[in-house]
Scaffold this motif. Sequence first.
Motif, short mmCIF file in Angstrom:
data_model
loop_
_atom_site.label_atom_id
_atom_site.label_comp_id
_atom_site.label_asym_id
_atom_site.label_seq_id
_atom_site.Cartn_x
_atom_site.Cartn_y
_atom_site.Cartn_z
N ILE A 231 -0.63 -26.66 -41.34
CA ILE A 231 0.35 -25.63 -40.51
C ILE A 231 0.41 -26.38 -38.76
O ILE A 231 1.02 -25.79 -38.20
N GLY A 232 -0.21 -27.71 -38.74
CA GLY A 232 -0.09 -28.32 -37.58
C GLY A 232 -0.84 -28.08 -36.52
O GLY A 232 -0.83 -28.44 -35.32
N ARG A 233 -2.07 -27.66 -36.97
CA ARG A 233 -3.00 -27.26 -35.83
C ARG A 233 -3.48 -28.37 -34.93
O ARG A 233 -3.87 -28.12 -33.71
N ASN A 234 -3.36 -29.73 -35.48
CA ASN A 234 -4.00 -30.73 -34.90
C ASN A 234 -2.98 -31.50 -33.59
O ASN A 234 -3.18 -32.17 -32.97
N ILE A 235 -1.74 -30.99 -34.33
CA ILE A 235 -0.52 -31.77 -33.57
C ILE A 235 -0.73 -31.66 -32.09
O ILE A 235 -0.42 -32.60 -31.43
N ALA B 143 -3.53 -35.86 -26.35
CA ALA B 143 -4.36 -37.21 -26.21
C ALA B 143 -3.85 -38.20 -26.04
O ALA B 143 -4.14 -39.41 -25.65
N PHE B 144 -2.49 -38.46 -26.84
CA PHE B 144 -1.57 -39.77 -26.73
C PHE B 144 -0.19 -39.46 -26.24
O PHE B 144 0.81 -39.37 -27.21
N PRO B 145 -0.13 -39.04 -25.28
CA PRO B 145 1.12 -38.68 -24.47
C PRO B 145 2.30 -39.39 -24.89
O PRO B 145 3.42 -38.99 -24.76
N SER B 146 1.96 -40.72 -24.88
CA SER B 146 3.30 -41.84 -24.84
C SER B 146 3.69 -41.83 -26.38
O SER B 146 4.53 -42.81 -26.69
N ALA B 147 2.74 -41.63 -27.51
CA ALA B 147 3.03 -41.77 -28.71
C ALA B 147 3.79 -41.11 -29.59
O ALA B 147 4.26 -39.83 -29.10
N HIS B 148 4.75 -41.63 -30.38
CA HIS B 148 5.39 -40.86 -31.35
C HIS B 148 4.57 -40.17 -32.42
O HIS B 148 4.07 -40.73 -33.29
N VAL B 149 4.46 -39.00 -32.54
CA VAL B 149 3.60 -38.22 -33.48
C VAL B 149 4.40 -37.52 -34.75
O VAL B 149 5.37 -37.08 -34.45
N GLU B 150 3.91 -37.70 -35.93
CA GLU B 150 4.78 -37.25 -37.11
C GLU B 150 3.45 -36.48 -37.89
O GLU B 150 2.34 -37.01 -37.89
N GLY B 151 4.10 -35.51 -38.57
CA GLY B 151 2.85 -34.83 -39.59
C GLY B 151 3.64 -34.93 -40.95
O GLY B 151 4.63 -34.66 -41.22
N SER B 152 2.66 -34.80 -41.93
CA SER B 152 2.87 -34.77 -43.42
C SER B 152 2.24 -33.81 -44.30
O SER B 152 1.06 -33.63 -43.84
N ASP B 153 2.67 -33.40 -45.38
CA ASP B 153 1.83 -32.55 -46.08
C ASP B 153 2.43 -32.35 -47.56
O ASP B 153 3.85 -32.53 -47.72
N ILE B 154 1.84 -31.97 -48.59
CA ILE B 154 2.50 -31.58 -49.79
C ILE B 154 2.69 -30.15 -49.59
O ILE B 154 3.49 -29.71 -50.82
N SER B 155 2.30 -29.27 -48.93
CA SER B 155 2.76 -27.83 -48.82
C SER B 155 3.95 -27.54 -47.72
O SER B 155 3.87 -27.73 -46.48
N GLU C 163 6.70 -25.76 -42.64
CA GLU C 163 7.62 -24.82 -41.91
C GLU C 163 6.95 -23.96 -40.75
O GLU C 163 7.43 -23.99 -39.66
N ILE C 164 5.43 -23.85 -40.90
CA ILE C 164 4.82 -23.09 -39.78
C ILE C 164 4.68 -24.42 -38.75
O ILE C 164 4.74 -24.13 -37.56
N ALA C 165 4.22 -25.50 -39.28
CA ALA C 165 3.99 -26.67 -38.21
C ALA C 165 5.35 -26.86 -37.64
O ALA C 165 5.34 -27.02 -36.27
N ARG C 166 6.44 -26.75 -37.99
CA ARG C 166 7.65 -26.87 -37.49
C ARG C 166 8.08 -26.03 -36.34
O ARG C 166 8.47 -26.41 -35.32
N ARG C 167 7.72 -24.77 -37.07
CA ARG C 167 7.92 -23.63 -35.89
C ARG C 167 7.29 -23.81 -34.52
O ARG C 167 7.60 -23.61 -33.36
N ASP C 168 6.02 -24.18 -34.97
CA ASP C 168 4.89 -24.17 -33.62
C ASP C 168 5.23 -25.51 -32.92
O ASP C 168 4.67 -25.42 -31.69
N ASN C 169 5.86 -26.58 -33.55
CA ASN C 169 5.70 -27.84 -32.89
C ASN C 169 7.24 -28.55 -33.00
O ASN C 169 7.65 -29.23 -33.65
#
Length: 227
Positions: free
Chosen positions: A58-62, A68-80, A85-91
């Motif tokens: 659900i994107g808790r670490n994002i 921690a890495f403000p200049s980085a492009h961050v992506e997240g993936s999962d099989i769920s 959907e929750i990760a996208r809503r919150d981030n």
Amino acid sequence: MSNKVDFDDYTNNYNELLRESTGFFSANEEYFARYKIELVRKMVNRKPGRILEYGCGIGRNIPFLRTAFPSAHVEGSDISQASLEIARRDNPDTHFFVERDEAHLTEPVDLIFVAGVFHHIPVAQRAGVTRKLFDRLAPGGELFVFEHNPFNPVTRRIVDNCPYDEDAVLLKPTELKSLIKGASLSVEGAGYCLFVPPRLSALTWLENVLGWLPLGGQYWVRGLRPT
Ligand SMILES: C[S@@+](CC[C@H](N)C(=O)[O-])C[C@H]1O[C@@H](n2cnc3c(N)ncnc32)[C@H](O)[C@@H]1O
């Protein structure tokens, strides 16, 4: 081991279940995310331009990765899909994608962060997943994997009692290191962590000196894709 757990069924109460099982250590479930990412931030070889959290749930670490890495492009993936959907809503500013067999990333990444995922991957699929992570890393890119420590009886009890850990098959650090080496990454370090609850703040310095002791709640392994 029973059937694979579908995290789509736990999206609404994931944090609650986490709090129930780990609350004795820290009542604030954000503590674990912040702690792991701070460890990674201190250890990375070079500033990552692109970061993937594989199995981000659900994107808790994002948010912590982004801080921690403000200049980085961050992506997240999962099989769920439901977790994402929750990760996208919150981030809303972060790109998330569903893991399928084919590759989804267009560009290689400099850092892959994986927390609490491998013990949910069926044993026979773990080598293939690790090779996929290798393929996604740029030369010189780093992989950080955090896992539950099977030598810690408290961790084992938590896993035994947590509904979404029903399919969990814990891995020893030696097994995780073999997977990483087997995927042509070099193992550049490993350590146990999460020894001291944050409320015992006078003792948190111990976290920095006990990495060798197999009693931490979790452990990490760092892999490097050779240049
Ligand atoms: C315990 S949760 C951890 C989520 C997140 N990493 C965190 O620290 O909050 C495990 C996650 O791994 C995901 N997962 C399980 N098998 C996976 C696989 N083969 N590929 C990607 N993600 C997977 C699950 O869907 C779930 O979201």
